[in-house]
Design an enzyme around this catalytic site. Structure first.
Site, mmCIF file in Angstrom:
data_model
loop_
_atom_site.group_PDB
_atom_site.id
_atom_site.type_symbol
_atom_site.label_atom_id
_atom_site.label_comp_id
_atom_site.label_asym_id
_atom_site.label_seq_id
_atom_site.Cartn_x
_atom_site.Cartn_y
_atom_site.Cartn_z
ATOM 1 N N HIS A 1 -9.517 -48.431 0.033
ATOM 2 C CA HIS A 1 -10.375 -49.502 0.558
ATOM 3 C C HIS A 1 -11.635 -48.958 1.216
ATOM 4 C CE1 HIS A 1 -6.616 -52.357 0.744
ATOM 5 N NE2 HIS A 1 -6.984 -52.050 -0.483
ATOM 6 N N GLN B 1 -4.573 -47.292 2.359
ATOM 7 C CA GLN B 1 -5.306 -48.557 2.316
ATOM 8 C C GLN B 1 -6.176 -48.684 3.561
ATOM 9 O OE1 GLN B 1 -1.451 -50.818 1.954
ATOM 10 N NE2 GLN B 1 -2.566 -51.961 0.418
ATOM 11 N N CYS C 1 -35.364 -48.582 0.798
ATOM 12 C CA CYS C 1 -35.568 -49.627 -0.221
ATOM 13 C C CYS C 1 -35.380 -51.048 0.306
ATOM 14 C CB CYS C 1 -34.635 -49.377 -1.413
ATOM 15 S SG CYS C 1 -32.937 -49.877 -1.129
ATOM 16 N N CYS D 1 -29.537 -48.834 -3.243
ATOM 17 C CA CYS D 1 -29.838 -47.490 -3.756
ATOM 18 C C CYS D 1 -28.711 -46.491 -3.530
ATOM 19 C CB CYS D 1 -31.143 -46.956 -3.155
ATOM 20 S SG CYS D 1 -31.006 -46.457 -1.425
ATOM 21 N N ALA E 1 -1.916 -50.435 7.028
ATOM 22 C CA ALA E 1 -2.328 -50.726 8.405
ATOM 23 C C ALA E 1 -1.258 -50.406 9.446
ATOM 24 C CB ALA E 1 -2.725 -52.200 8.519
HETATM 25 ZN ZN LIG Z 1 -31.553 -48.320 -0.166
#
Ligand SMILES: [Zn+2]
Length: 256
Positions: free
Chosen positions: A122, A104, A158, A133, A27
């Site tokens: 990260h 990071q 989904c 999905c 950072a």
């Molecule tokens: Zn999805």
């Protein structure tokens, strides 16, 4: 601590000898670009509580809270650009010195500066992912939906929960990225660590692993780290300034 000039000379000499450089950033490299980290008073992290991955999965309220924080963070990241430290690393890559850049950070500023292969331990804030999905979106698409009033976006395919493609607290580290990062640590003969307090494992073990397998280390960080003793040269100065000086020294023909 020896003078800035002395330490720069020593670090430049080491860098000149190095054939395979890995950079490890945290950072601190981006605070100079105006992005707040966990420690910045009044920063985004200071004003919101941390929502863990488990909470995100289990609670609608937690998702709403999380996205509210992210929305604010996006504005901050959008306003920020790379600084001299990001640009210097991109230049070291173009020169053929830097083989690996492990970060990071989730802000994408290394890519903005021109670094082409970045290992993001990260994840990234530049994309969003459906947790069910795996569908991916550029983060801008989700921002548009947030600005239009959605509070916890769901997948149009989904109905799964959408989350920025970052690694949250309580979520395991991405396996492939960790493997690649360790390979870089083992292969390099020189490692530059910039802007990490090296408190978070397993990421903090990357410089240790590089040292264990024979690499020489320099650290550029505002505060002490648990492994400062492994670094041959320590800088507490601005990363942008230090990196610009190192690059200048590396390009100079003189033997100093
Ligand atoms: Zn999805």
């Amino acid at each position: 601590m020896r003078t800035f000039k002395d330490r720069i000379s020593q670090a430049v000499a080491l860098l000149k000898e190095a054939g395979n450089v890995t950079a490890f950033t945290g950072a601190g490299i981006s605070t100079e670009s105006g992005i707040s980290d966990f420690r910045s008073k009044g920063g985004v992290w200071d004003r919101y509580r941390i929502v863990t991955y488990q909470e995100f999965i289990e609670s609608h309220d937690a998702r709403v809270e999380y996205w509210k924080m992210k929305k604010e963070l996006f504005h901050e990241i959008k306003a920020a650009g790379p600084n001299n430290a990001h640009y210097a690393l991109a230049e070291l890559e173009r020169m053929g010195k830097l083989k690996c850049l492990v970060t990071q950070n989730i802000d994408g500023l290394h890519q903005d500066a021109g670094s082409s292969s970045v290992i993001e331990l990260h994840g990234t804030n530049r994309k969003a992912v459906c947790l069910s999905c795996g569908k991916l979106w550029p983060i801008e698409d989700i921002q548009v939906r947030l600005e239009a009033g959605e509070v916890a976006p769901e997948c149009d395919e989904c109905r799964g929960f959408i989350k920025p493609a970052t690694i949250s607290f309580g979520q395991s580290m991405p396996e492939q990225e960790m493997i690649k990062a360790y390979e870089c640590a083992v292969r390099c003969d020189f490692l530059i660590m910039i802007g990490s307090s090296l408190q978070v494992e397993p990421a903090a073990s990357i410089p240790r692993e590089a040292h264990r397998t024979g690499a020489r280390l320099i650290y550029i960080n505002r505060t002490e780290t648990p492994t400062d003793n492994l670094a041959e040269v320590l800088f507490r100065e601005n990363a942008g300034e230090v990196m610009a000086e190192l690059l200048r020294g590396l390009k100079s023909k003189s033997a100093d």
